[in-house]
Motif scaffolding. Sequence first.
Motif, PDB file in Angstrom:
ATOM      1  N   THR A 258       0.853  -1.171   0.000  1.00 15.50           N
ATOM      2  CA  THR A 258       0.000   0.000   0.000  1.00 15.50           C
ATOM      3  C   THR A 258       0.894   1.228   0.000  1.00 15.50           C
ATOM      4  O   THR A 258       1.777   1.353   0.850  1.00 15.50           O
ATOM      5  CB  THR A 258      -0.911   0.007   1.239  1.00 15.50           C
ATOM      6  OG1 THR A 258      -1.694  -1.179   1.232  1.00 15.50           O
ATOM      7  CG2 THR A 258      -1.821   1.214   1.226  1.00 15.50           C
TER       8      THR A 258
ATOM      9  N   ALA B 291       0.609   4.220   0.883  1.00 17.21           N
ATOM     10  CA  ALA B 291       0.629   5.069   2.078  1.00 17.21           C
ATOM     11  C   ALA B 291       1.712   4.635   3.047  1.00 17.21           C
ATOM     12  O   ALA B 291       2.170   5.430   3.877  1.00 17.21           O
ATOM     13  CB  ALA B 291      -0.732   5.045   2.768  1.00 17.21           C
ATOM     14  N   GLN B 292       2.158   3.364   2.961  1.00 15.97           N
ATOM     15  CA  GLN B 292       3.247   2.894   3.803  1.00 15.97           C
ATOM     16  C   GLN B 292       4.561   3.576   3.429  1.00 15.97           C
ATOM     17  O   GLN B 292       5.494   3.613   4.231  1.00 15.97           O
ATOM     18  CB  GLN B 292       3.403   1.377   3.656  1.00 15.97           C
ATOM     19  CG  GLN B 292       2.189   0.570   4.114  1.00 15.97           C
ATOM     20  CD  GLN B 292       2.370  -0.899   3.811  1.00 15.97           C
ATOM     21  OE1 GLN B 292       2.078  -1.368   2.720  1.00 15.97           O
ATOM     22  NE2 GLN B 292       2.873  -1.626   4.773  1.00 15.97           N
TER      23      GLN B 292
ATOM     24  N   PRO C 259       2.828   9.618   2.609  1.00 13.31           N
ATOM     25  CA  PRO C 259       1.416  10.006   2.774  1.00 13.31           C
ATOM     26  C   PRO C 259       0.777  10.527   1.493  1.00 13.31           C
ATOM     27  O   PRO C 259      -0.418  10.328   1.267  1.00 13.31           O
ATOM     28  CB  PRO C 259       1.474  11.098   3.848  1.00 13.31           C
ATOM     29  CG  PRO C 259       2.742  10.843   4.586  1.00 13.31           C
ATOM     30  CD  PRO C 259       3.699  10.284   3.587  1.00 13.31           C
TER      31      PRO C 259
ATOM     32  N   GLU D 282      -1.055   7.951  -0.695  1.00 18.60           N
ATOM     33  CA  GLU D 282      -2.165   7.180  -0.135  1.00 18.60           C
ATOM     34  C   GLU D 282      -3.275   6.988  -1.174  1.00 18.60           C
ATOM     35  O   GLU D 282      -3.628   7.902  -1.911  1.00 18.60           O
ATOM     36  CB  GLU D 282      -2.733   7.890   1.086  1.00 18.60           C
ATOM     37  CG  GLU D 282      -3.861   7.135   1.774  1.00 18.60           C
ATOM     38  CD  GLU D 282      -4.373   7.870   2.994  1.00 18.60           C
ATOM     39  OE1 GLU D 282      -3.762   8.890   3.376  1.00 18.60           O
ATOM     40  OE2 GLU D 282      -5.386   7.415   3.561  1.00 18.60           O
ATOM     41  N   GLY D 283      -3.807   5.775  -1.215  1.00 18.69           N
ATOM     42  CA  GLY D 283      -4.878   5.471  -2.149  1.00 18.69           C
ATOM     43  C   GLY D 283      -4.425   4.683  -3.355  1.00 18.69           C
ATOM     44  O   GLY D 283      -5.243   4.263  -4.180  1.00 18.69           O
TER      45      GLY D 283
ATOM     46  N   ALA E 260      -8.391  10.170  -3.679  1.00 19.11           N
ATOM     47  CA  ALA E 260      -7.329   9.942  -2.696  1.00 19.11           C
ATOM     48  C   ALA E 260      -6.135  10.838  -3.009  1.00 19.11           C
ATOM     49  O   ALA E 260      -6.003  11.369  -4.122  1.00 19.11           O
ATOM     50  CB  ALA E 260      -6.904   8.480  -2.730  1.00 19.11           C
TER      51      ALA E 260
END
Length: 455
Positions: free
Chosen positions: A366, A368-369, A372, A375-376, A400
């Motif tokens: 993912t 977002a890891q 930021p 993210e999405g 997102a």
Amino acid sequence: MKMSFRHCLLASAVVVSSLGFTASTQAALPFFSDSKDEVPSLAPMLEEATPAVVSIAVEGTQTSRQRVPEMFRYFFGAPQEQVQERPFRGLGSGVIIDADKGYVVTNNHVVDNADEITVKLTDGREFKAKKLGSDEQSDIALLKIEPDDLKALPLADSDGLRVGDFVVAIGNPFGLSQTVTSGIVSALGRSGLNIGGYEDFIQTDAAINRGNSGGALVNLHGELVGINTAIFGPNGGNVGIGFAIPANMMKSLVDQIAEFGEVRRGLLGILGSDIDAGLAEAMNAEVNIGAFVSEVQPESAAEKAGLQAGDIITAINGRQLHSFQELRAKIASMGAGAEVELTVMRKGKKMNVDVVLDDATDTTVTAAQIHPALEGATLSNGADDAGNAGVVVSDIERGAPAARIGLQSDDVIIGVNRVRTSTVAEFRNALDEAKGVIALNVKRGNSTLYLVIRQ
């Protein structure tokens, strides 16, 4: 009294007084005083070891999401979920394992989500630390500080530990710096505790309390045998049962993080369970301890090496196995491509099987890891239409942050600030190195473009 497992977010501990050693024991352990006027002491050993154990302070922001009730969204036009950010601070411990490179190892849960990490040495000096990588499943993180007359702990062969060996824990429980406690190794190969994904713990009765996370468990020669990680007790208190990650397991994991920026797990490709007396009798086996192979997966490393269903694996690289979970943890920590010798009992006959481990790393993450602003999106290792390796973007969520900066499904990220990135690990490392404005070099069909992230 209800007992629970708790991570010991703070450091380790250790205290040692006269242990009643004989003259011959003192000769074998040179850190004991030979003077008839002095009481035997671990102080000389600790004076060498404690400068390598550090205090870690972290600051960051925790983000929580709460779904907004439908009637509020309908009448007031509220969003589907409410995002709250709360600042946090924490304390823990770490161990310097490479003085020249400034490598400090600690627990992942100590530095997870931290925006700022400060390492404090025993002489009072403080350094801002950079996280090179971490592994949530084994609870290990590797930090780097700028080398400046540092002292590292030498590593022991933790596979050589025996139940009853004396050990010393060093750390900062409850924020009390440089606390030392002593005890013995109570058990080895502990698993099934549901503390982490891969468990192969050293159990000790050396007093470990909250705040000991990431601290050092050392032998009487001042060598690192484990990283203190968790405690078992009521309300997080010490009851003489603590757990540490073996030094050999830690070393394998941090070597992978240092080289690749992530852990690349080894994969054997079997299913199984612990061997017990009942199963041993059913299989007409003469061993009651080890890992029973119930299934060998097709095209796996195990099948290629000749392992068969019904085999009982009793040792790995000559070291006895206690459980299937211990085998699983050791294999996962050794890394893809590692060569492993398994001792196997098959139909009453003992044999050795050499295996080259497959790569179990899940290359899909993912976004977002990683950052930021991404993210999405979901990222994975892949290639563009011309076959050039890159990071493939998929599953963009509408609205997102990743969509707002212009990323689209099937984009292939090939660089960050003109630094070529071919894998997710390289992409993560490039973002960590980038400062200020970040320019993503993206291949979209036959076009190449740049997307800008302003931090």
